[in-house]
Structures are given as structure tokens and as C-alpha cells.
Motif scaffolding. Structure first.
Motif, PDB file in Angstrom:
ATOM      1  N   GLY A 103      -7.405   5.236  -2.063  1.00  0.00           N
ATOM      2  CA  GLY A 103      -6.309   5.350  -1.120  1.00  0.00           C
ATOM      3  C   GLY A 103      -6.335   4.322  -0.019  1.00  0.00           C
ATOM      4  O   GLY A 103      -7.240   3.498   0.095  1.00  0.00           O
TER       5      GLY A 103
ATOM      6  N   SER B 175      -3.681   3.196   3.811  1.00  0.00           N
ATOM      7  CA  SER B 175      -2.562   3.552   4.670  1.00  0.00           C
ATOM      8  C   SER B 175      -1.258   3.129   4.008  1.00  0.00           C
ATOM      9  O   SER B 175      -1.250   2.487   2.954  1.00  0.00           O
ATOM     10  CB  SER B 175      -2.705   2.852   6.032  1.00  0.00           C
ATOM     11  OG  SER B 175      -2.364   1.479   5.923  1.00  0.00           O
ATOM     12  N   THR B 176      -0.143   3.470   4.643  1.00  0.00           N
ATOM     13  CA  THR B 176       1.167   3.077   4.118  1.00  0.00           C
ATOM     14  C   THR B 176       1.552   1.672   4.576  1.00  0.00           C
ATOM     15  O   THR B 176       2.599   1.157   4.178  1.00  0.00           O
ATOM     16  CB  THR B 176       2.250   4.068   4.581  1.00  0.00           C
ATOM     17  OG1 THR B 176       2.257   4.121   6.015  1.00  0.00           O
ATOM     18  CG2 THR B 176       1.980   5.467   4.031  1.00  0.00           C
ATOM     19  N   LEU B 177       0.719   1.051   5.405  1.00  0.00           N
ATOM     20  CA  LEU B 177       0.990  -0.303   5.884  1.00  0.00           C
ATOM     21  C   LEU B 177       0.649  -1.331   4.808  1.00  0.00           C
ATOM     22  O   LEU B 177      -0.141  -1.055   3.896  1.00  0.00           O
ATOM     23  CB  LEU B 177       0.172  -0.577   7.150  1.00  0.00           C
ATOM     24  CG  LEU B 177       0.467   0.346   8.341  1.00  0.00           C
ATOM     25  CD1 LEU B 177      -0.484   0.033   9.493  1.00  0.00           C
ATOM     26  CD2 LEU B 177       1.908   0.218   8.788  1.00  0.00           C
TER      27      LEU B 177
ATOM     28  N   ASN C 268      -7.061  -2.840   3.363  1.00  0.00           N
ATOM     29  CA  ASN C 268      -6.022  -2.031   3.993  1.00  0.00           C
ATOM     30  C   ASN C 268      -6.612  -1.191   5.117  1.00  0.00           C
ATOM     31  O   ASN C 268      -6.652  -1.613   6.262  1.00  0.00           O
ATOM     32  CB  ASN C 268      -5.308  -1.165   2.951  1.00  0.00           C
ATOM     33  CG  ASN C 268      -4.054  -0.526   3.495  1.00  0.00           C
ATOM     34  OD1 ASN C 268      -4.099   0.408   4.287  1.00  0.00           O
ATOM     35  ND2 ASN C 268      -2.897  -1.029   3.085  1.00  0.00           N
ATOM     36  N   SER C 269      -7.115   0.004   4.777  1.00  0.00           N
ATOM     37  CA  SER C 269      -7.684   0.881   5.813  1.00  0.00           C
ATOM     38  C   SER C 269      -9.179   1.134   5.615  1.00  0.00           C
ATOM     39  O   SER C 269      -9.864   1.529   6.555  1.00  0.00           O
ATOM     40  CB  SER C 269      -6.959   2.224   5.823  1.00  0.00           C
ATOM     41  OG  SER C 269      -7.179   2.917   4.587  1.00  0.00           O
TER      42      SER C 269
END
Length: 236
Positions: A110, A112-114, A143-144
Motif C-alpha cells: 500500500g 498514500s493516494t498522492l 510513496n509513503s
């Protein structure tokens, strides 16, 4: 032939999600540790201190390096302000190597949505306490997710974006539960930036277990009459 060998080597070094990079090969620690003072910039500012209050009872303070990885540091600050990291676990923790977290799924798949953050490979080494961005085989897929090094591993240098280093609370990093994932994972109770007081012991403690409901009495149950309640509208 050479291109294929290089791609295979890069994939083996990946510290990323199992779905995207098939997990990393266990790499033995290499190189020697350096002093924290040699790693950090001449001027330290509170707005570049990333605090992680962990469920194992303490605070980890990470000095961020926007001078070396401005895009990744900005991502960390943005997600922290959103409360993104609060409650997330360290899902992949390998003894003698590193602790990886920052995945809302807790599987390594997984983020983030960014949008993903492009690579910002730099000269900061993978020494003990170094903090870097996890990614898939694609160099521009950070990403995250992030990881904290337990031991030096200079083979990873310039393959991943190092964006900070632990300057306080490394003992709490050492106490992070091992496993992929751990049976009882260590979690980030709260992440914050700057001069924010640590959480108290009571705030860091896990919630009490839910009590089992009492046994119902035997025999028929007589319903209790309920007095109707007139709803009222709240003033705003």
C-alpha cells in the motif's frame, strides 16, 4: 545479457512491497558506522524534526534532510500533517537489517493516494539509524513507506532515497517487534513535526481488552416499557 544482470541485481536490492518487488533478498550488513554528527547538516531546525511516538513506549526523533531529498521530506511532512501515519504498524522488520513501515494496508503493498515521489538518490549513507524511502523495482515509485536501518548496509547507497537519520530514541527502534509481519507489531501511535510534547505512557498504552458480555438470565424476559423521547434540534 548485461542489462538483464543489472536488472536482477537491482531487484534483489529492493526494499519494497512483496507484490511489486517480490520482497528483498536478505542482504548482510556491510560497511562501518559513522558518527551522527557527520551525517547531519551544520544547522538543525525543529521544523525538520520528525517525531514518531511508538507503541513500544517511547519517542523516536528523526532529523529530516530537505537539503538532500526535498521532495521526499515534503511528502513526509504532508502525510504527517494529515495524520496518515498514526496507527500504522511496522510490517516488515528484519533482525540485523531494517524496520519498514508507512503502509496503510500493513502488507507492503500500500501507499498514500498522492502521486509517487521521484528518486532523489544522494550521498547520505545507509548507516545505523538512517531513514530512507522504500520503493518497488521502479526507482521512481517511492510513496509513503519508509525504513530505518538497524545496522550499516552501504550496498544500498544511491539505490534508495535516504532522507533522514534517527537522532534520539534509537533504543526504541531496536525494540520494534521483528517479523514479516510481526505477530504483535509495533505501531506508530502518533507522528508529528517539530516541537510537539511526547505522548504520555497512558496515551501510548494499548486500549483495555473488551469484556465478555454477562450471561443472559434463564427463563422468559419481561420487556421494560420505554418512554418515547421527542427529538430536539441542536443549535449550530
Amino acid at each position: 545479457m548485461i542489462r538483464s544482470a543489472l536488472l536482477t541485481f537491482a531487484a534483489c536490492l529492493a526494499v519494497a512491497s512483496p507484490a511489486l518487488a517480490k520482497k528483498t533478498t536478505k542482504i548482510q550488513a556491510a560497511g562501518t558506522a559513522s558518527r551522527v554528527e557527520d551525517f547531519l547538516p551544520p544547522k538543525l531546525t525543529p521544523d525538520n524534526e520528525w517525531n514518531l511516538d511508538l507503541s513500544d513506549g517511547g519517542r523516536v526523533v528523526i532529523q529530516l534532510r530537505p537539503d538532500m531529498a526535498p521532495k521526499m521530506v515534503e511528502r513526509i511532512k504532508t502525510l504527517t500533517a494529515q495524520g496518515f501515519y498514526n496507527g500504522l504498524m511496522f510490517h516488515r522488520v528484519i533482525e540485523g537489517f531494517m524496520a519498514q513501515g508507512g503502509d496503510p494496508k500493513g502488507t507492503g503493498e500500500g501507499g498514500s493516494t498522492l502521486p509517487d515521489v521521484p528518486a532523489e538518490f544522494n550521498d547520505l549513507p545507509h548507516v545505523r539509524g538512517a531513514v530512507a524511502a522504500a520503493r518497488a523495482a521502479d526507482e521512481n515509485s517511492a510513496n509513503s513507506q519508509f525504513y530505518i536501518m538497524f545496522m550499516p548496509n552501504l550496498k544500498l547507497d544511491r539505490h534508495y532515497t535516504v532522507f533522514g537519520r534517527v537522532v534520539s530514541g534509537m533504543a526504541y527502534v531496536d525494540a520494534i517487534q521483528r517479523g514479516e509481519p510481526p505477530a504483535t507489531p509495533t505501531r506508530i501511535v502518533r507522528a508529528s513535526i517539530g516541537d510537539v510534547p511526547p505522548l504520555t505512557a497512558a496515551q501510548l498504552a494499548p486500549p483495555p481488552p473488551v469484556q465478555a458480555p454477562a450471561a443472559l438470565p434463564s427463563g422468559p424476559i419481561t420487556p421494560t416499557p420505554v418512554t418515547p423521547v421527542t427529538p430536539t434540534r441542536r443549535r449550530h
